[in-house]
Write an enzyme that holds these catalytic residues in place. Structure first.
Site, PDB file in Angstrom:
ATOM      1  CE  LYS A  80     -25.156  -4.425 -13.385  1.00 47.69           C
ATOM      2  NZ  LYS A  80     -25.663  -4.751 -14.727  1.00 47.69           N
ATOM      3  CB  SER A 155     -22.565  -6.271 -16.530  1.00 52.38           C
ATOM      4  OG  SER A 155     -23.875  -5.743 -16.559  1.00 52.38           O
ATOM      5  CB  SER A 179     -26.261  -7.301 -17.886  1.00 53.66           C
ATOM      6  OG  SER A 179     -25.066  -7.131 -18.584  1.00 53.66           O
TER       7      SER A 179
HETATM    8  N1  GLN Z   1     -22.621  -8.621 -22.272  1.00 53.56           N
HETATM    9  C1  GLN Z   1     -23.264  -7.516 -22.896  1.00 53.56           C
HETATM   10  C2  GLN Z   1     -22.271  -6.406 -23.132  1.00 53.56           C
HETATM   11  O1  GLN Z   1     -21.164  -6.537 -22.720  1.00 53.56           O
HETATM   12  C3  GLN Z   1     -24.442  -7.066 -22.087  1.00 53.56           C
HETATM   13  C4  GLN Z   1     -24.204  -6.004 -21.120  1.00 53.56           C
HETATM   14  C5  GLN Z   1     -25.418  -5.575 -20.372  1.00 53.56           C
HETATM   15  O2  GLN Z   1     -26.501  -6.106 -20.577  1.00 53.56           O
HETATM   16  N2  GLN Z   1     -25.253  -4.567 -19.522  1.00 53.56           N
HETATM   17  O3  GLN Z   1     -22.599  -5.414 -23.720  1.00 53.56           O
END
Ligand code: GLN
Length: 477
Positions: A80, A155, A179
């Site tokens: 990532k 994400s 994410s």
């Molecule tokens: N979808 C969640 C957010 O937007 C999780 C993001 C993440 O785990 N980095 O905060």
């Protein structure tokens, strides 16, 4: 002999290498697949030009020392874009860091290197990991490998899509509120968020430090476990990191699985629920015990997450001021330098969260928002402590829910309404707030052919239970 990427696992790759196969051939096959498919998917932001050189070096090492000392010998990984690899770009999919080159290796990267992994490239994500669809990337959305009109999730959407599309054998993502698990579920792969502190965050671009964890994604549980074992461990460079205190692996014949039925009854897609109930039925059939459990405070998870996360994020993102590093805007004075850098560098979702976080931390509001959210978080954690308490007869081994309320949605369908994507985090956020480990396991497909996952969650440091049960349910057909 042609390499069948679809059926390749770490075990079969190692068998291939033992039989005289070369990591270089494997990497060549992946690079061909990437050349064919990545343009459509936009899952890799960059494919590393030296991937074949890395493979040659690993082949040499294997020749000299054998495979035994290299648990991930020749394993092609994707990383990532918020995890630092020395001398390579790392942008967190933000214009702010589009030209940033990392000066050191994240601890997880060092460990992967020592284990013999080969880095294929860096993957697309929501900017600074804020989002659940990769639509917030500054470099275009990642498409779902099962249907290009759908999101890959986020994400860590790129990291999930490359594994789902066989463009890498395994990958790393980061998980602050889901994410890793949510995109894993959308792309039909396994994704693990380890116990908070078990994997070092050194070299991970911080989003919300009390929630962030790095974790692996792979096609099956065994490969996920293999990567997890390599990357975990105490690290002097991360003061919140801990040594796994109980490296246990107690194989229980009968597991007790808690299902919080009242939590999963509302707003969940019918097909997702049907698949979930099928998994429950099969577990019962296999002799495991299903028990209804109650997590009375878990309904406050989203509300407290969307206060704590922006509060911590707004603080962490303060460093991108255009002076030390990152995109630099020009103004007439220092204040204008700051404001123009941040306006040019950050996309709308990141700005929204910085504003929200700054607000909830501001004088007069701190207690009302941040203070209350922190209290709710403690209650949620206590709920989990209670259901996992093995000293009482109520204690369960694992709590099971769907990973997400719906399968992957159509690209653009929720972009006008951030709250709609926040609601998708309902099942994943509690594990981050409580710090417990959780894994998403593929469990079939919707009628439209989109993967659906089931989430297992265990007590702190009990990843072994997730792996054990995960291996059982991944074989349910
Ligand atoms: N979808 C969640 C957010 O937007 C999780 C993001 C993440 O785990 N980095 O905060």
């Amino acid at each position: 002999m042609a390499i069948d990427l679809y059926n390749l696992t770490i075990e079969s790759l190692h068998q291939y290498l033992k039989n005289g196969g070369k990591a270089k051939e494997v990497v060549t096959t992946y690079l061909e697949a990437i050349a064919q498919k990545n343009n459509d998917l936009n899952a890799y932001l960059e494919v590393f030009a030296d991937a074949l050189d890395q493979a040659e070096k690993v082949d040499q090492k294997i020749k000299e020392n054998g495979l035994e000392s290299l648990p991930l010998a020749g394993v092609p990984v994707a990383i990532k874009d918020n995890i630092l690899i020395k001398n390579r770009r790392a942008s967190s999919a933000s214009k702010m860091l589009a030209d940033y080159t990392a000066t050191y290796d994240a601890t997880v990267i060092k460990k992967l290197k020592t284990a013999g992994a080969i880095f294929l490239g860096r993957t697309n994500m929501d900017e600074f990991a804020m989002g659940g669809s990769t639509e917030n990337s500054s470099f275009g959305v990642t498409c779902n490998p099962f249907d290009k009109t759908k999101v890959a999730g986020g994400s860590s959407g790129g990291s999930a899509a490359v594994v789902g599309a066989d463009l890498a054998l395994v990958s790393l993502g980061s998980d602050t509120g889901g994410s890793i698990r949510q995109p894993a579920s959308f792309c039909g792969v396994v994704g693990l968020k380890p116990t908070y502190g078990v994997v070092s965050r050194f070299g991970l671009m911080a989003m919300a430090s009390s929630l962030d964890q790095i974790g692996p994604m792979a096609k099956n549980v065994a490969d996920t476990e293999a990567v997890y074992k390599v990357i975990k461990g105490l690290d002097q460079n991360d003061s919140t990191s801990v040594e796994h205190p109980l490296d246990v692996n107690e194989q229980k014949e009968v597991m007790t699985i808690g299902v919080p039925y009242d939590f999963i009854s509302d707003g969940v897609d019918e097909e997702v629920l049907a698949i979930f109930h099928q998994t429950v039925a099969k577990l019962k059939e296999a002799g495991h015990i299903i028990k209804e459990v109650s997590l009375p405070h878990v309904k406050y998870s989203l509300a407290s997450y969307y206060v704590i996360m922006p509060a911590e994020s707004s603080t962490n993102l303060g460093r991108y001021d255009g002076l030390r590093y990152g995109l630099k805007g020009e103004g007439k004075n220092l204040l204008e330098d700051y404001t123009s850098s941040r306006a040019l560098g950050f996309g709308p979702e990141v700005r929204r969260r910085i504003i929200l976080g700054t607000y909830v931390l501001s004088a007069g509001y701190y207690d009302a928002y941040y203070g209350r959210a922190t209290l709710a978080r403690q209650l949620i954690r206590q709920d989990y402590d209670k259901v996992f308490d093995q000293t009482t007869k109520e204690g369960v081994d694992v709590v099971m829910t769907p990973t997400t309320p719906t399968p992957a949605w159509t690209i653009g369908a929720k972009s006008g309404d951030p709250l709609q994507t926040y609601l998708e985090d309902i099942f994943t956020v509690p594990a981050n707030l409580a710090g417990v480990p959780a894994i998403s396991i593929p469990q079939g497909k919707s009628k439209a052919g989109l993967p659906v996952g089931v989430q297992l969650c265990a007590n702190h440091f009990r990843e072994d239970k997730l792996f054990q049960l995960g291996k059982i349910i991944e074989n349910f057909k």
